[in-house]
Design a protein around this motif. Structure first.
Motif: not given
Length: 327
Positions: A212-230
């Motif tokens: 959810a963008g919060s991993a300490p070594n892979k943060q993300n608050d820019v790239k939006i992910i389009k696929e769904t999630c189960l």
């Protein structure tokens, strides 16, 4: 069942994670996405077709929100932990398990979330109660193995179907206590005839998903992910205070879809907040604020359970059609 050792691609896989971490992470996630699109859509369609949803395939019940690991990909590691300490009250735990039994739940159950289960001194007794009340559940336990001994493993074996030991390290070697457990299990496989022991060699500094963008070594608050999630369709995730969050990627316990101190578990699984979430992300996780930057994909157990559920539905539908023709 069996005693297994898994090394995720051996030396080659290990070195890919170590020397090309982002490449290894993104390639794995891309492969998983490409192989599951139809299965995800079919299951979401199946789940959403009725007002009352199917039961969860997996119930994740975290009894204590602490870990003693140092994995650099996880915000729950002991150096990055920011959550207020919580330990589930005994009464709440037993009430949740009793409700699952009354509901007739027969899916997968794990007393695990973003934590190390054996930090809870009640964990073996809790598993005993789960087995007594939910005899038809597949109960699996996942641990980093740091606190495990042969005696502790032997104590919990009667109550579980699977024990997963994730041996997180940087040298591709089993910890001495995990090696001892593995050697004992291989020498006494008759004691594991009803349980699968799975020991997994894990690189502690791997780059996995961004959680959810919060991993300490892979943060993300820019790239939006389009696929769904189960996950909102397959998993019930319960925090130690009884709140139900979205999934294991809610590392900071920020979401509340229901509160089991205020409502029963069956109604909680079909709460208005859950309905909003499921409706929003059935086509794309980009439609829900918490999920839109998350690239997490869970393979293995959940996808197997999804596949089995859809297969059984088709088999039952075929049987009903055959009976109708005979009449």
């Amino acid at each position: 069942m069996s005693v297994k050792y898994h090394n995720f691609g051996g030396v080659i896989g290990w070195n890919l994670q170590k020397y090309f971490p982002m490449l290894a992470s993104n390639a794995y996630l891309k492969l998983q996405r490409s192989s599951r699109n139809k299965l995800q859509k079919d299951y979401i369609d199946y789940f959403m077709k009725d007002e009352v949803p199917p039961m969860p395939l997996v119930v994740n019940l975290e009894t204590i929100n602490r870990c003693n690991g140092t994995c650099s990909f996880c915000t729950a590691n002991k150096h990055a932990e920011k959550r207020p300490y919580k330990r589930m009250e005994d009464e709440l735990f037993y009430n949740i398990i009793d409700q699952l039994a009354e509901w007739g739940y027969k899916g997968h159950l794990t007393l695990y979330g973003n934590n190390e289960p054996f930090l809870d001194t009640r964990i073996i007794e809790f598993h005993k109660y789960c087995r007594e009340k939910l005899p038809d559940c597949f109960i699996f336990l996942s641990s980093n193995g740091i606190l495990l001994t042969v005696d502790k493993v032997k104590q919990v074996l009667p109550y579980i179907n699977q024990l997963i030991i994730n041996n997180y390290c940087e040298d591709m070697k089993l910890r001495p206590n995990v090696q001892e457990i593995y050697d004992y299990a291989k020498a006494h496989e008759d004691e594991f005839k009803n349980v699968e022991l799975l020991i997994q060699m894990r690189y502690a500094k791997a780059v996995l998903s961004n959680r959810a963008g919060s991993a300490p070594n892979k943060q993300n608050d820019v790239k939006i992910i389009k696929e769904t999630c189960l996950m909102p369709y397959t998993d019930m995730f319960i925090f130690p205070d009884g709140r139900m969050g979205i999934c294991c990627c809610d590392n900071f316990e920020a979401t509340t879809l229901a509160d089991l101190t205020k409502t029963n578990i069956k109604d909680a699984w079909n709460s208005e907040e859950y309905k909003k979430l499921r409706e929003a992300i059935k086509e794309s996780r980009s439609n829900y604020g918490f999920c839109k930057f998350c690239d997490f994909i869970d393979a293995g157990l959940r996808m197997d359970a999804v596949d089995d559920t859809l297969h059984n539905r088709e088999a039952n539908h075929g049987a009903r059609q055959s009976m109708f023709k005979k009449k």
